[in-house]
Design a protein around this motif. Structure first.
Motif, PDB file in Angstrom:
ATOM      1  N   ASP A 216       1.774   2.678  28.737  1.00  0.00           N
ATOM      2  CA  ASP A 216       2.862   2.945  29.677  1.00  0.00           C
ATOM      3  C   ASP A 216       2.306   2.975  31.095  1.00  0.00           C
ATOM      4  O   ASP A 216       1.324   3.685  31.373  1.00  0.00           O
ATOM      5  N   LEU A 217       2.933   2.224  31.972  1.00  0.00           N
ATOM      6  CA  LEU A 217       2.486   2.126  33.354  1.00  0.00           C
ATOM      7  C   LEU A 217       3.593   2.575  34.302  1.00  0.00           C
ATOM      8  O   LEU A 217       4.751   2.177  34.141  1.00  0.00           O
ATOM      9  N   ASP A 218       3.231   3.372  35.303  1.00  0.00           N
ATOM     10  CA  ASP A 218       4.137   3.735  36.385  1.00  0.00           C
ATOM     11  C   ASP A 218       3.920   2.792  37.558  1.00  0.00           C
ATOM     12  O   ASP A 218       2.919   2.059  37.621  1.00  0.00           O
ATOM     13  N   ALA A 219       4.840   2.824  38.511  1.00  0.00           N
ATOM     14  CA  ALA A 219       4.663   2.035  39.729  1.00  0.00           C
ATOM     15  C   ALA A 219       3.344   2.425  40.399  1.00  0.00           C
ATOM     16  O   ALA A 219       3.035   3.610  40.546  1.00  0.00           O
ATOM     17  N   GLY A 220       2.565   1.417  40.777  1.00  0.00           N
ATOM     18  CA  GLY A 220       1.246   1.640  41.361  1.00  0.00           C
ATOM     19  C   GLY A 220       0.104   1.450  40.387  1.00  0.00           C
ATOM     20  O   GLY A 220      -1.041   1.280  40.787  1.00  0.00           O
TER      21      GLY A 220
ATOM     22  N   ASP B  96      -9.997   4.389  37.256  1.00  0.00           N
ATOM     23  CA  ASP B  96      -9.331   4.749  38.492  1.00  0.00           C
ATOM     24  C   ASP B  96      -9.371   3.559  39.438  1.00  0.00           C
ATOM     25  O   ASP B  96     -10.189   2.642  39.276  1.00  0.00           O
ATOM     26  N   ALA B  97      -8.515   3.583  40.452  1.00  0.00           N
ATOM     27  CA  ALA B  97      -8.459   2.455  41.386  1.00  0.00           C
ATOM     28  C   ALA B  97      -9.819   2.165  42.009  1.00  0.00           C
ATOM     29  O   ALA B  97     -10.190   1.007  42.212  1.00  0.00           O
TER      30      ALA B  97
ATOM     31  N   ILE C  77      -5.644   0.630  34.815  1.00  0.00           N
ATOM     32  CA  ILE C  77      -6.233   1.012  36.103  1.00  0.00           C
ATOM     33  C   ILE C  77      -5.174   1.808  36.858  1.00  0.00           C
ATOM     34  O   ILE C  77      -4.231   1.240  37.425  1.00  0.00           O
ATOM     35  N   ARG C  78      -5.299   3.100  36.849  1.00  0.00           N
ATOM     36  CA  ARG C  78      -4.306   3.973  37.452  1.00  0.00           C
ATOM     37  C   ARG C  78      -4.378   3.890  38.982  1.00  0.00           C
ATOM     38  O   ARG C  78      -5.450   3.982  39.581  1.00  0.00           O
ATOM     39  N   GLY C  79      -3.218   3.691  39.597  1.00  0.00           N
ATOM     40  CA  GLY C  79      -3.120   3.734  41.051  1.00  0.00           C
ATOM     41  C   GLY C  79      -3.720   2.556  41.779  1.00  0.00           C
ATOM     42  O   GLY C  79      -3.927   2.628  42.992  1.00  0.00           O
TER      43      GLY C  79
ATOM     44  N   CYS D  32       0.212  -5.768  37.885  1.00  0.00           N
ATOM     45  CA  CYS D  32       0.361  -4.626  38.782  1.00  0.00           C
ATOM     46  C   CYS D  32       1.847  -4.245  38.878  1.00  0.00           C
ATOM     47  O   CYS D  32       2.670  -5.069  39.301  1.00  0.00           O
ATOM     48  N   VAL D  33       2.183  -3.022  38.517  1.00  0.00           N
ATOM     49  CA  VAL D  33       3.573  -2.575  38.544  1.00  0.00           C
ATOM     50  C   VAL D  33       3.926  -2.138  39.958  1.00  0.00           C
ATOM     51  O   VAL D  33       3.317  -1.222  40.511  1.00  0.00           O
ATOM     52  N   VAL D  34       4.936  -2.790  40.534  1.00  0.00           N
ATOM     53  CA  VAL D  34       5.371  -2.495  41.897  1.00  0.00           C
ATOM     54  C   VAL D  34       6.586  -1.577  41.892  1.00  0.00           C
ATOM     55  O   VAL D  34       6.683  -0.651  42.704  1.00  0.00           O
TER      56      VAL D  34
END
Length: 340
Positions: free
Chosen positions: A228-232, A12-13, A34-36, A168-170
């Motif tokens: 798979d990564l989402d924004a953030g 987690d962040a 690292i989520r978020g 880091c996905v923006v």
């Protein structure tokens, strides 16, 4: 092919709090999701509102510099790679101002017939000064300068980096397909001196699963990790891990940090490997095996320190690098290189 839920560690962040937690993550030499981590960045919020808001947010920091982007026809679907042969590429390079590149990327995001544009590896503090002050990873040392990657949907060829990487996905979504360093022989790597962006790439990973030219790729594919990564979200990727990066949205932004957490001087392992290639690679097999034994003993040290049978004060230049031996060995190497 495994997913991150099966093998890749997930934090987690709040787990990445400071330099100490960063060092602990890096020391394991394993990928970590690292989520978020950057979910609170203003850039992430702007891009979530719309493509135009995200582009405008980044564009406000434009310092008026120019940069080079990859540009490919629409039918490539952003798969930047070599052409039919490894002596050419399937894209062109276009030099323009940052705001013009961003404008073109926004246009292509809504026009399926337009070319795909990929603006990569821009040092933020040079091209977009002020961005970092509002969008940062607190655990990252201030000496580590971030870079930004902006583009349409794309597939960046499978390659490795010689630095640790925090990506880091923006904006948009990213899919990373990862292979461990020792898969190199199964990836059918292209030339090291004719590359798209500096690093050699896998020919097999871009060719598809059933390409008869690359029969050993099946072994690498079976070991692949897909993240798979989402924004953030962010991904820590250890140095030398192979990775193919798919930006799956029409408009994508990624910020990354490259650094070497264990460097004690200016000399890099890759440089040492190149020198070893010209000194050793074409010697007879039996002699190469002998040198491998010496490299294992003095460099890789599977059995511990090569002078463990002597007290530390008798280790000479094989003592701790931080005690001045780094400079002594470097001076010796430079003298030997000058004398040949």
């Amino acid at each position: 092919m495994a997913t991150h839920a099966d093998i890749v560690d997930t934090w987690d962040a709040g787990d990445l709090r400071d330099v100490q937690s960063l060092a602990a993550m890096v020391s394991a030499c394993r990928p970590v999701v690292i989520r978020g981590l950057c979910a609170d960045w203003p850039a992430v919020h702007a891009a979530a509102a719309s493509v135009e808001h995200g582009a405008a947010y980044v564009g406000q920091f434009d310092a008026g510099t120019t940069a080079e982007a990859f540009v490919g026809s629409a039918d490539l679907a952003g798969r930047f790679h070599y052409g039919d042969k490894v002596d050419g590429f399937n894209f062109v390079r276009d030099s323009a101002g940052i705001s013009e590149h961003i404008r073109q990327i926004v246009v292509s995001a809504t026009d399926r017939e337009a070319s795909t544009r990929y603006l990569g590896s821009l040092p933020i503090d040079i091209h977009l000064p002020g961005f970092t002050r509002h969008n940062m990873v607190p655990a990252m040392p201030p000496s580590v300068a971030p870079r930004i990657w902006i583009g349409n949907a794309s597939v960046i060829a499978c390659h490795y980096d010689t630095y640790d990487n925090l990506a880091c996905v923006v904006a948009g979504r990213r899919r990373f397909t990862l292979y461990p360093p020792d898969a190199i022989g199964d990836l059918y790597v292209g030339p090291i001196d004719h590359t798209m962006a500096g690093q050699p790439v896998s020919l097999a990973a871009n060719a598809g699963e059933a390409d008869a030219r690359y029969p050993r790729f099946a072994a690498a594919r079976d070991r692949a990790l897909v993240v798979d990564l989402d924004a953030g979200d962010a991904l820590y990727l250890p140095k030398l891990w192979w990775h193919q990066v798919e930006a799956t949205s029409p408009f994508n932004i990624l910020v990354n940090y490259w650094w070497d957490n264990f460097s004690i001087g200016p000399d890099a392992p890759y440089t040492a490997m190149l020198l070893s290639m010209i000194a050793i690679a074409e010697r007879p097999e039996a002699e190469r095996a002998a040198w491998r034994a010496y490299f294992d003993h003095y460099v890789f040290r599977p059995d511990g320190h090569p002078l463990a049978h002597l007290p530390p004060e008798k280790h000479g230049v094989l003592g701790r690098m931080a005690s001045g031996n780094y400079g002594r060995i470097r001076a010796l190497v430079m003298r030997l290189l000058r004398d040949v």
